[in-house]
Design a protein around this motif. Sequence first.
Motif, short mmCIF file in Angstrom:
data_model
loop_
_atom_site.label_atom_id
_atom_site.label_comp_id
_atom_site.label_asym_id
_atom_site.label_seq_id
_atom_site.Cartn_x
_atom_site.Cartn_y
_atom_site.Cartn_z
N ARG A 121 57.44 -24.82 33.53
CA ARG A 121 56.56 -25.78 32.84
C ARG A 121 56.92 -27.22 33.19
N ALA A 122 58.21 -27.54 33.17
CA ALA A 122 58.65 -28.90 33.48
C ALA A 122 58.26 -29.29 34.91
N LEU A 123 58.44 -28.38 35.85
CA LEU A 123 58.06 -28.66 37.23
C LEU A 123 56.56 -28.88 37.35
N THR A 124 55.78 -28.06 36.67
CA THR A 124 54.32 -28.21 36.70
C THR A 124 53.93 -29.57 36.13
N GLU A 125 54.53 -29.95 35.00
CA GLU A 125 54.22 -31.24 34.37
C GLU A 125 54.64 -32.41 35.26
N ALA A 126 55.67 -32.19 36.10
CA ALA A 126 56.14 -33.24 37.01
C ALA A 126 55.36 -33.27 38.33
N GLY A 127 54.36 -32.37 38.44
CA GLY A 127 53.54 -32.33 39.65
C GLY A 127 54.17 -31.58 40.81
N ARG A 128 55.20 -30.81 40.54
CA ARG A 128 55.84 -30.01 41.59
C ARG A 128 55.18 -28.64 41.63
N ARG A 129 55.02 -28.09 42.83
CA ARG A 129 54.40 -26.78 43.00
C ARG A 129 55.46 -25.70 43.16
N VAL A 130 55.31 -24.65 42.37
CA VAL A 130 56.22 -23.50 42.45
C VAL A 130 55.43 -22.37 43.07
N PRO A 131 55.86 -21.80 44.16
CA PRO A 131 57.13 -21.97 44.87
C PRO A 131 57.05 -22.90 46.08
N ASP A 132 55.94 -23.59 46.30
CA ASP A 132 55.80 -24.41 47.51
C ASP A 132 56.86 -25.50 47.61
N ASP A 133 57.12 -26.19 46.50
CA ASP A 133 58.12 -27.26 46.49
C ASP A 133 59.48 -26.78 46.02
N VAL A 134 59.48 -25.90 45.03
CA VAL A 134 60.73 -25.43 44.41
C VAL A 134 60.57 -23.95 44.07
N SER A 135 61.58 -23.15 44.42
CA SER A 135 61.62 -21.75 43.98
C SER A 135 62.39 -21.70 42.67
N VAL A 136 61.97 -20.80 41.78
CA VAL A 136 62.62 -20.66 40.48
C VAL A 136 62.98 -19.20 40.26
N VAL A 137 64.24 -18.97 39.84
CA VAL A 137 64.73 -17.63 39.55
C VAL A 137 65.36 -17.64 38.15
N GLY A 138 65.05 -16.62 37.36
CA GLY A 138 65.66 -16.47 36.04
C GLY A 138 66.67 -15.34 36.04
N PHE A 139 67.13 -15.00 34.86
CA PHE A 139 68.10 -13.91 34.75
C PHE A 139 67.78 -13.13 33.49
N ASP A 140 67.48 -11.88 33.60
CA ASP A 140 67.24 -10.94 32.50
C ASP A 140 66.09 -10.00 32.80
N ASP A 141 64.96 -10.54 33.23
CA ASP A 141 63.69 -9.82 33.41
C ASP A 141 63.12 -9.42 32.06
N ILE A 142 62.90 -10.43 31.22
CA ILE A 142 62.23 -10.18 29.95
C ILE A 142 60.79 -9.78 30.24
N PRO A 143 60.14 -9.04 29.34
CA PRO A 143 58.79 -8.55 29.62
C PRO A 143 57.78 -9.63 30.02
N VAL A 144 57.83 -10.79 29.41
CA VAL A 144 56.84 -11.83 29.69
C VAL A 144 57.04 -12.44 31.08
#
Length: 106
Positions: A14-37
């Motif tokens: 969300r923060a990257l989107t609000e800052a005008g950054r494109r995911v994954p074109d500008d920044v890749s994002v990885v989490g940890f857990d794999d929650i259902p959502v």
Amino acid sequence: MFAANDDMAIGVLRALTEAGRRVPDDVSVVGFDDIPVAAYVSPPLTPARQPFDAVATGGLRLLVHAVERPHEDLPPAADHPVELVVRASTAPPPRRTPGRGRATSR
């Protein structure tokens, strides 16, 4: 960007989107857990998944051991495999220009 958990990674999306950054074109994002959502946010989040049941069972065994045998050393904790579940929040790294170290457009 690697976040400590999926909830934080969703906040990063969300923060990257609000800052005008494109995911994954500008920044890749990885989490940890794999929650259902994680599979349903936009873009779907790439998480590192661990076997929660096995981790919890192992932790409980160590706790019981510590309570029942307080003067004994704890047995080593088990290592559990972590699986990367690749989804749309990550992209391959950009190509580098030979000798310059700069990314080129894809």
